[in-house]
Scaffold this active site. Sequence first.
Site, mmCIF file in Angstrom:
data_model
loop_
_atom_site.group_PDB
_atom_site.id
_atom_site.type_symbol
_atom_site.label_atom_id
_atom_site.label_comp_id
_atom_site.label_asym_id
_atom_site.label_seq_id
_atom_site.Cartn_x
_atom_site.Cartn_y
_atom_site.Cartn_z
ATOM 1 C CG ASP A 153 12.166 10.435 29.895
ATOM 2 O OD1 ASP A 153 11.361 9.830 29.155
ATOM 3 O OD2 ASP A 153 13.374 10.569 29.617
ATOM 4 C CB SER A 191 -0.154 6.564 14.437
ATOM 5 O OG SER A 191 0.008 6.953 13.087
ATOM 6 C CE1 TYR A 232 5.257 7.680 16.011
ATOM 7 C CE2 TYR A 232 4.402 7.431 13.783
ATOM 8 C CZ TYR A 232 4.270 7.905 15.072
ATOM 9 O OH TYR A 232 3.139 8.604 15.432
ATOM 10 C CB ALA A 262 7.130 -1.450 14.718
ATOM 11 C CE LYS A 302 2.846 6.224 18.206
ATOM 12 N NZ LYS A 302 2.161 6.973 19.247
HETATM 13 N N1 LIG Z 1 1.390 14.793 14.676
HETATM 14 C C1 LIG Z 1 1.060 13.740 13.944
HETATM 15 O O1 LIG Z 1 1.056 13.801 12.694
HETATM 16 C C2 LIG Z 1 0.656 12.444 14.606
HETATM 17 C C3 LIG Z 1 0.015 11.480 13.809
HETATM 18 C C4 LIG Z 1 -0.357 10.278 14.411
HETATM 19 C C5 LIG Z 1 -0.093 10.046 15.739
HETATM 20 N N2 LIG Z 1 0.533 10.983 16.486
HETATM 21 C C6 LIG Z 1 0.822 10.691 17.890
HETATM 22 O O2 LIG Z 1 0.260 11.682 18.703
HETATM 23 C C7 LIG Z 1 0.974 11.744 19.931
HETATM 24 C C8 LIG Z 1 1.216 13.210 20.288
HETATM 25 O O3 LIG Z 1 2.037 13.766 19.303
HETATM 26 P P1 LIG Z 1 1.864 15.265 18.763
HETATM 27 O O4 LIG Z 1 1.512 15.190 17.341
HETATM 28 O O5 LIG Z 1 1.016 16.046 19.670
HETATM 29 O O6 LIG Z 1 3.394 15.730 18.804
HETATM 30 P P2 LIG Z 1 4.188 16.764 19.736
HETATM 31 O O7 LIG Z 1 3.598 18.129 19.595
HETATM 32 O O8 LIG Z 1 5.613 16.560 19.384
HETATM 33 O O9 LIG Z 1 3.887 16.239 21.215
HETATM 34 C C9 LIG Z 1 4.530 15.113 21.753
HETATM 35 C C10 LIG Z 1 4.374 15.181 23.255
HETATM 36 O O10 LIG Z 1 4.996 14.015 23.830
HETATM 37 C C11 LIG Z 1 5.894 14.443 24.852
HETATM 38 N N3 LIG Z 1 6.969 13.470 24.993
HETATM 39 C C12 LIG Z 1 7.790 12.996 24.017
HETATM 40 N N4 LIG Z 1 8.680 12.140 24.556
HETATM 41 C C13 LIG Z 1 8.417 12.087 25.892
HETATM 42 C C14 LIG Z 1 8.997 11.398 26.991
HETATM 43 N N5 LIG Z 1 10.040 10.573 26.830
HETATM 44 N N6 LIG Z 1 8.457 11.576 28.220
HETATM 45 C C15 LIG Z 1 7.407 12.412 28.397
HETATM 46 N N7 LIG Z 1 6.815 13.081 27.407
HETATM 47 C C16 LIG Z 1 7.320 12.932 26.165
HETATM 48 C C17 LIG Z 1 6.365 15.819 24.429
HETATM 49 O O11 LIG Z 1 6.742 16.597 25.559
HETATM 50 P P3 LIG Z 1 8.235 16.888 26.086
HETATM 51 O O12 LIG Z 1 9.103 17.058 24.904
HETATM 52 O O13 LIG Z 1 8.040 18.140 26.906
HETATM 53 O O14 LIG Z 1 8.586 15.714 26.931
HETATM 54 C C18 LIG Z 1 5.075 16.396 23.857
HETATM 55 O O15 LIG Z 1 4.277 16.925 24.884
HETATM 56 C C19 LIG Z 1 2.247 10.923 19.740
HETATM 57 O O16 LIG Z 1 2.114 9.697 20.407
HETATM 58 C C20 LIG Z 1 2.294 10.699 18.238
HETATM 59 O O17 LIG Z 1 2.909 9.478 17.913
HETATM 60 C C21 LIG Z 1 0.918 12.193 15.958
#
Ligand SMILES: NC(=O)c1ccc[n+]([C@@H]2O[C@H](COP(=O)([O-])OP(=O)(O)OC[C@H]3O[C@@H](n4cnc5c(N)ncnc54)[C@H](OP(=O)(O)O)[C@@H]3O)[C@@H](O)[C@H]2O)c1
Length: 279
Positions: free
Chosen positions: A62, A146, A159, A161, A163
Amino acid sequence: MTRSLTGMTVLITGASSGIGAALAEVLAQQGARLALVARRRDKLEALVARLSGSGHLVIPADVADPRACAGAIAQACSAFGRLDTLVCNAGYGLVAGIAATDEEQWLAILRTNLLGTTACIRAAAPLLLVQPLRDGWRGQVMIVSSALARRGRPDAGAYSATKAAQLSVAEALRIEWAEQRIAVTSVHPIHTDTEFHGAAAGRRWLVGAAEPRQTPAHVAARMVAAIRRPQAEVWPHRGSRWALALGALWAWPIDRYLTRRLAEERAAVLSPEAAKSKG
Ligand SMILES: NC(=O)c1ccc[n+]([C@@H]2O[C@H](COP(=O)([O-])OP(=O)(O)OC[C@H]3O[C@@H](n4cnc5c(N)ncnc54)[C@H](OP(=O)(O)O)[C@@H]3O)[C@@H](O)[C@H]2O)c1
């Protein structure tokens, strides 16, 4: 100089789904050795089972716990002997207005999205700073921020903030570690089709029908290009970069667009059926 992906060692936080998992798949196909970090062990194990190559590590941790970050980095460094790229990708969203976001929600999202990033960087620093150069670079830190780093989204201000703070960390670190030949790259996706919107805390994260979106594979491909040839920032949707740069000079068109969108989102919460028929 282009960095070879064959034999490159990469640790990815948030590898159990979405962008992190898509990145792992491409890097493994290219011969990289991976350390995959997230809380859900079963998802990481299922990912490793379908990855090309062998010797990948599953590290359940985590990132909100700095000791768990230190343990994950230590495990990868001792297994691989070096860490070529650290990808700080773990994160989640929170849908709530600024005044409705309580202290506990602020601390929780900062602990994961921001401090989870800085704890991993701190833990990796002793090895990153002394390991020998490989293809002209000692290493790389890649931070998945992001597009919202450059413009706070209404009802997702906390959120946004986190990023923006990740972008500041990347900007400062890039100069602090330039002399040591450690590249620092921030990544700025727009809406990406992953588990992210379903996993967000607070209210449901609504996505407008007209909102541009991209696939995790597209974001991962742009990240891989920046791992091969390090660059300062990756904007997988190029139009958003220029729109937000102009918005920094000239705020009112973006204010107007976001005001309209917020009104639509709030109407959709009150009347989901009406919003659906509007498309
Ligand atoms: N999807 C979008 O639209 C978008 C847009 C801009 C930026 N982002 C950024 O991209 C990144 C990846 O997001 P995603 O879109 O791929 O979403 P996602 O499919 O929800 O993946 C998030 C990942 O982070 C892990 N995670 C969350 N909290 C955690 C913790 N406390 N410790 C360890 N692992 C943790 C989750 O795994 P577990 O739950 O197994 O821990 C999962 O593997 C994030 O930083 C997000 O802010 C996403």
